[in-house]
Scaffold this motif. Structure first.
Motif, PDB file in Angstrom:
ATOM      1  N   THR A  57       0.694  -0.744  -0.129  1.00 16.98           N
ATOM      2  CA  THR A  57      -0.094  -0.512   0.287  1.00 16.98           C
ATOM      3  C   THR A  57       0.817   1.341   0.069  1.00 16.98           C
ATOM      4  O   THR A  57       0.253   2.079  -0.492  1.00 16.98           O
ATOM      5  CB  THR A  57      -1.093  -0.226   0.846  1.00 16.98           C
ATOM      6  OG1 THR A  57      -1.473  -0.801   1.138  1.00 16.98           O
ATOM      7  CG2 THR A  57      -1.899   0.688   0.969  1.00 16.98           C
ATOM      8  N   PHE A  58       2.067   0.937   0.918  1.00 20.81           N
ATOM      9  CA  PHE A  58       2.624   2.319   0.664  1.00 20.81           C
ATOM     10  C   PHE A  58       3.454   2.355  -0.507  1.00 20.81           C
ATOM     11  O   PHE A  58       3.727   3.804  -0.735  1.00 20.81           O
ATOM     12  CB  PHE A  58       3.826   2.333   1.866  1.00 20.81           C
ATOM     13  CG  PHE A  58       2.743   3.112   3.017  1.00 20.81           C
ATOM     14  CD1 PHE A  58       2.800   3.712   3.433  1.00 20.81           C
ATOM     15  CD2 PHE A  58       2.759   1.947   4.520  1.00 20.81           C
ATOM     16  CE1 PHE A  58       2.095   4.907   4.933  1.00 20.81           C
ATOM     17  CE2 PHE A  58       2.640   2.484   5.473  1.00 20.81           C
ATOM     18  CZ  PHE A  58       1.742   3.995   5.415  1.00 20.81           C
ATOM     19  N   ALA A  59       4.077   1.401  -1.376  1.00 20.87           N
ATOM     20  CA  ALA A  59       4.697   1.750  -2.210  1.00 20.87           C
ATOM     21  C   ALA A  59       4.009   2.441  -3.457  1.00 20.87           C
ATOM     22  O   ALA A  59       3.772   2.709  -4.221  1.00 20.87           O
ATOM     23  CB  ALA A  59       4.755   0.124  -3.361  1.00 20.87           C
ATOM     24  N   THR A  60       2.129   2.017  -3.065  1.00 20.89           N
ATOM     25  CA  THR A  60       1.357   2.593  -4.356  1.00 20.89           C
ATOM     26  C   THR A  60       1.460   4.031  -3.908  1.00 20.89           C
ATOM     27  O   THR A  60       1.184   4.744  -5.271  1.00 20.89           O
ATOM     28  CB  THR A  60       0.046   2.403  -4.500  1.00 20.89           C
ATOM     29  OG1 THR A  60      -0.256   0.534  -4.279  1.00 20.89           O
ATOM     30  CG2 THR A  60      -1.086   2.252  -5.402  1.00 20.89           C
ATOM     31  N   PHE A  61       1.708   4.611  -2.933  1.00 23.19           N
ATOM     32  CA  PHE A  61       1.650   5.801  -2.076  1.00 23.19           C
ATOM     33  C   PHE A  61       2.813   6.466  -2.696  1.00 23.19           C
ATOM     34  O   PHE A  61       2.421   7.083  -3.030  1.00 23.19           O
ATOM     35  CB  PHE A  61       1.558   5.791  -0.576  1.00 23.19           C
ATOM     36  CG  PHE A  61       1.838   7.619  -0.146  1.00 23.19           C
ATOM     37  CD1 PHE A  61       1.256   8.018   0.254  1.00 23.19           C
ATOM     38  CD2 PHE A  61       3.079   7.424   0.490  1.00 23.19           C
ATOM     39  CE1 PHE A  61       1.064   9.432   0.194  1.00 23.19           C
ATOM     40  CE2 PHE A  61       3.404   8.593   0.481  1.00 23.19           C
ATOM     41  CZ  PHE A  61       2.278   9.854   0.700  1.00 23.19           C
ATOM     42  N   SER A  62       3.888   5.864  -2.553  1.00 22.73           N
ATOM     43  CA  SER A  62       5.159   6.281  -3.083  1.00 22.73           C
ATOM     44  C   SER A  62       5.036   6.928  -4.648  1.00 22.73           C
ATOM     45  O   SER A  62       5.473   7.911  -4.883  1.00 22.73           O
ATOM     46  CB  SER A  62       6.468   5.641  -3.173  1.00 22.73           C
ATOM     47  OG  SER A  62       6.179   5.008  -1.319  1.00 22.73           O
ATOM     48  N   ILE A  63       4.318   6.572  -5.411  1.00 21.03           N
ATOM     49  CA  ILE A  63       4.546   6.117  -7.094  1.00 21.03           C
ATOM     50  C   ILE A  63       3.885   7.928  -6.980  1.00 21.03           C
ATOM     51  O   ILE A  63       3.915   8.659  -7.675  1.00 21.03           O
ATOM     52  CB  ILE A  63       3.053   5.600  -7.938  1.00 21.03           C
ATOM     53  CG1 ILE A  63       3.583   3.835  -7.399  1.00 21.03           C
ATOM     54  CG2 ILE A  63       3.040   5.640  -9.344  1.00 21.03           C
ATOM     55  CD1 ILE A  63       3.095   2.891  -7.873  1.00 21.03           C
ATOM     56  N   GLY A  64       2.731   7.827  -6.388  1.00 18.55           N
ATOM     57  CA  GLY A  64       1.910   9.097  -6.256  1.00 18.55           C
ATOM     58  C   GLY A  64       3.397  10.491  -6.031  1.00 18.55           C
ATOM     59  O   GLY A  64       3.496  11.474  -6.805  1.00 18.55           O
ATOM     60  N   TYR A  65       3.983  10.050  -5.647  1.00 25.91           N
ATOM     61  CA  TYR A  65       5.298  11.107  -5.359  1.00 25.91           C
ATOM     62  C   TYR A  65       6.103  11.170  -5.800  1.00 25.91           C
ATOM     63  O   TYR A  65       6.788  12.164  -6.551  1.00 25.91           O
ATOM     64  CB  TYR A  65       5.892  10.827  -3.750  1.00 25.91           C
ATOM     65  CG  TYR A  65       5.329  10.791  -2.640  1.00 25.91           C
ATOM     66  CD1 TYR A  65       5.933  12.772  -2.537  1.00 25.91           C
ATOM     67  CD2 TYR A  65       4.751  10.854  -1.789  1.00 25.91           C
ATOM     68  CE1 TYR A  65       5.511  13.373  -0.843  1.00 25.91           C
ATOM     69  CE2 TYR A  65       4.282  11.218  -0.590  1.00 25.91           C
ATOM     70  CZ  TYR A  65       4.612  12.347  -0.365  1.00 25.91           C
ATOM     71  OH  TYR A  65       4.434  13.349   0.537  1.00 25.91           O
ATOM     72  N   LEU A  66       6.699  10.133  -6.703  1.00 24.27           N
ATOM     73  CA  LEU A  66       7.829   9.731  -7.811  1.00 24.27           C
ATOM     74  C   LEU A  66       6.926  10.238  -9.179  1.00 24.27           C
ATOM     75  O   LEU A  66       7.902  11.220 -10.114  1.00 24.27           O
ATOM     76  CB  LEU A  66       7.706   8.482  -8.212  1.00 24.27           C
ATOM     77  CG  LEU A  66       8.382   7.911  -7.098  1.00 24.27           C
ATOM     78  CD1 LEU A  66       8.628   6.030  -7.338  1.00 24.27           C
ATOM     79  CD2 LEU A  66       9.669   8.146  -6.570  1.00 24.27           C
ATOM     80  N   GLY A 378       8.634  10.641  -1.000  1.00 25.26           N
ATOM     81  CA  GLY A 378       7.826   9.635  -1.939  1.00 25.26           C
ATOM     82  C   GLY A 378       8.796   8.348  -1.480  1.00 25.26           C
ATOM     83  O   GLY A 378       7.564   6.947  -1.536  1.00 25.26           O
ATOM     84  N   LEU A 379      10.378   8.676  -1.025  1.00 25.67           N
ATOM     85  CA  LEU A 379      10.200   6.887  -1.022  1.00 25.67           C
ATOM     86  C   LEU A 379      10.388   5.936   0.537  1.00 25.67           C
ATOM     87  O   LEU A 379      10.392   5.546   1.017  1.00 25.67           O
ATOM     88  CB  LEU A 379      11.747   6.721  -1.223  1.00 25.67           C
ATOM     89  CG  LEU A 379      11.465   6.095  -2.665  1.00 25.67           C
ATOM     90  CD1 LEU A 379      13.082   6.832  -3.268  1.00 25.67           C
ATOM     91  CD2 LEU A 379      11.004   4.912  -3.364  1.00 25.67           C
ATOM     92  N   THR A 380      10.029   7.731   1.935  1.00 21.27           N
ATOM     93  CA  THR A 380       9.987   7.170   2.782  1.00 21.27           C
ATOM     94  C   THR A 380       9.426   6.149   3.467  1.00 21.27           C
ATOM     95  O   THR A 380       9.932   5.554   3.961  1.00 21.27           O
ATOM     96  CB  THR A 380       9.192   8.514   3.638  1.00 21.27           C
ATOM     97  OG1 THR A 380      10.697  10.223   3.328  1.00 21.27           O
ATOM     98  CG2 THR A 380       9.939   8.131   5.051  1.00 21.27           C
ATOM     99  N   PRO A 381       7.881   5.952   2.723  1.00 22.40           N
ATOM    100  CA  PRO A 381       7.559   5.157   4.152  1.00 22.40           C
ATOM    101  C   PRO A 381       7.907   3.630   3.372  1.00 22.40           C
ATOM    102  O   PRO A 381       8.279   2.629   4.277  1.00 22.40           O
ATOM    103  CB  PRO A 381       5.752   4.884   2.814  1.00 22.40           C
ATOM    104  CG  PRO A 381       5.906   7.108   3.547  1.00 22.40           C
ATOM    105  CD  PRO A 381       7.508   7.215   2.417  1.00 22.40           C
ATOM    106  N   VAL A 382       8.572   3.228   1.929  1.00 23.01           N
ATOM    107  CA  VAL A 382       9.038   1.964   1.555  1.00 23.01           C
ATOM    108  C   VAL A 382      10.518   2.071   2.264  1.00 23.01           C
ATOM    109  O   VAL A 382      10.803   1.025   3.183  1.00 23.01           O
ATOM    110  CB  VAL A 382       8.951   2.194   0.014  1.00 23.01           C
ATOM    111  CG1 VAL A 382       9.806   0.812   0.111  1.00 23.01           C
ATOM    112  CG2 VAL A 382       7.347   2.339  -0.552  1.00 23.01           C
ATOM    113  N   ILE A 383      11.486   2.517   2.223  1.00 13.87           N
ATOM    114  CA  ILE A 383      12.758   2.765   2.922  1.00 13.87           C
ATOM    115  C   ILE A 383      12.185   2.247   4.675  1.00 13.87           C
ATOM    116  O   ILE A 383      12.899   1.501   5.141  1.00 13.87           O
ATOM    117  CB  ILE A 383      13.010   3.940   2.433  1.00 13.87           C
ATOM    118  CG1 ILE A 383      13.634   4.091   1.141  1.00 13.87           C
ATOM    119  CG2 ILE A 383      14.617   3.460   3.558  1.00 13.87           C
ATOM    120  CD1 ILE A 383      14.304   5.411   0.777  1.00 13.87           C
ATOM    121  N   ALA A 384      11.187   3.032   4.828  1.00 12.76           N
ATOM    122  CA  ALA A 384      11.159   2.778   7.237  1.00 12.76           C
ATOM    123  C   ALA A 384      10.686   1.878   7.060  1.00 12.76           C
ATOM    124  O   ALA A 384      11.065   0.967   7.597  1.00 12.76           O
ATOM    125  CB  ALA A 384      10.155   3.792   7.275  1.00 12.76           C
TER     126      ALA A 384
END
Length: 422
Positions: A57-66, A378-384
């Motif tokens: 889910t957070f990876a999809t969130f990151s797509i909006g940032y990227l 955008g990558l913060t949730p995935v990296i965390a």
């Protein structure tokens, strides 16, 4: 300009309010996805365990940032070539429609793989839109009310931050109003419908905006840049790199401390949902107040000095915050401290408005702001989540926050002795 800066007029305050309200709604629309992440994970990304589902889910969130840098390039070019106003109108309309449609999507159990694919597509539209929205607001206000640039930009970001607060309050209300099974079944859709509807209202208001006076002067004297991004890459490479690194701490701080933490605290550390939602709202409101103070200081002090102090504070505070969370400290007190951290970074955003000349300002701000948020937000949730899984430490996200603060320190150290009024 000296410390005896002219006060803002009523008309100028009205302009700031109207411009900021559009950004307020845009940011609400954009981050409500993060606040609804636990429900979206269940409805669109069912998995064998909570960790995998939430990570997807957070990876999809990151797509909006990227995708934001692409939106920034396109809308920045249009804004520098054809004016700030038409870009304002287009960005808020795209955001409103994509957000409303998110609330109408069928779930994975209804249409299978098409559900997450449609969700990803709408996230891309959201990111594309916001890539032009916030840089456009920064450009427009810095050109229209330039004698209190620090205060004006901080008021804008205070309003944007309160868009996150509004999302948090809506989330808290939904949790109070509906039982868990209703939230899972249909309640998660309501915040998306609300944001889309309010966005349409903002679109109607923006149609009555006047064009930036400085842009009209570019048109009059025929000094607009033919391809702003090319000119930036040829003549302003140092400013672009500096702007991206100055944005990094704010991007990672806001995302990690307020967008990532609801799922982190409730799903991993088992904090009560209602307490996390309310504490997050209080922390975000406090952030908006600290932002205004930091912006006012940017009108009075050399920005470089202000940035060095703010980024040093981020580096020193990152580990204590996540230690307090893991140890079960009072979530309200930690969120207030998080607000102090995030709000202190307003000076970096003010600096973006004085790094570039008028003919490439929109494109320059859009590139730095969106690249910074894409790479470090955008990558913060995935990296965390990846750091937690790799290290088996629930305090691991602090390492990422410290790193971003260090990059901001490096950029601020290399920054010329700029004053906001210069």
């Amino acid at each position: 300009m000296s410390n005896s800066t002219v006060n803002l007029s009523r008309d100028q305050l009205g302009l700031i309010f109207i411009t900021s309200m559009g950004g307020f709604l845009e940011l609400y629309d954009f981050i409500i996805y993060a606040l609804m992440a636990p429900y979206i994970a269940d409805q669109f990304f069912p998995g064998h365990d909570t960790y995998t589902s939430l990570l997807t889910t957070f990876a999809t969130f990151s797509i909006g940032y990227l995708v934001r840098p692409l939106g920034g390039i396109v809308f920045g070019h249009l804004g520098d070539r054809f004016g700030r106003k038409p870009v304002f109108v287009a960005t808020v309309l795209v955001m409103a429609l994509s957000t409303f449609l998110m609330g109408c999507l069928p779930t994975y159990s209804q249409v299978g793989i098409w559900a997450p694919l449609m969700l990803v597509f709408l996230r891309i539209l959201q990111g594309f839109s916001i890539g032009g929205e916030i840089p456009g607001a920064m450009t427009y206000l810095s050109e229209t009310v330039d004698h209190r640039r620090g205060l004006v930009i901080s008021l804008l970001f205070s309003a944007l931050t309160n868009g996150i607060l509004f999302g948090s309050l809506v989330n808290a209300f939904m949790l109070w109003w509906l039982p868990e099974d209703s939230m899972q079944e249909w309640g998660w859709r309501v915040p998306f419908w609300l944001g889309g509807t309010l966005g349409i209202c903002s679109y109607i208001v923006r149609k009555h905006f006047q064009e930036s006076g400085l842009f009209l002067q570019l048109v009059k004297h025929k000094t607009r840049s033919a391809v702003p991004l090319v000119q930036l890459l040829q003549r302003h490479r140092r400013e672009l790199l500096t702007g991206v690194l100055l944005t990094a701490p704010g991007a990672s701080c806001i995302t990690l401390l307020f967008l990532f933490t609801p799922g982190y605290l409730t799903k991993i550390l088992n904090y009560p949902d209602s307490d996390v939602a309310l504490a997050g709202g209080i922390g975000i409101f406090f952030t908006s107040l600290v932002t205004i103070v930091a912006g006012h200081l940017a009108d009075l002090l050399p920005v470089r000095r202000l940035l060095l102090a703010a980024y040093s504070f981020i580096v020193l505070s990152s580990v204590p915050v996540f230690y307090w969370y893991e140890s079960g400290a009072d979530v309200y007190l930690v969120m207030l401290f998080s607000g102090l951290m995030a709000g202190s970074l307003a000076g970096g955003l003010v600096t973006l408005s004085i790094l570039f000349p008028v003919n490439v300002r929109y494109s320059g701000i859009a590139f730095c702001y969106n690249a910074g948020f894409a790479l470090f937000g955008g990558l913060t949730p995935v990296i965390a989540m990846a750091l937690i899984g790799w290290s088996n430490s629930l305090q691991a996200p602090a390492w990422y926050l410290m790193t971003s603060g260090g990059l901001g320190l490096l950029a601020a150290w290399r920054l010329p002795a700029l004053h906001n009024a210069s």
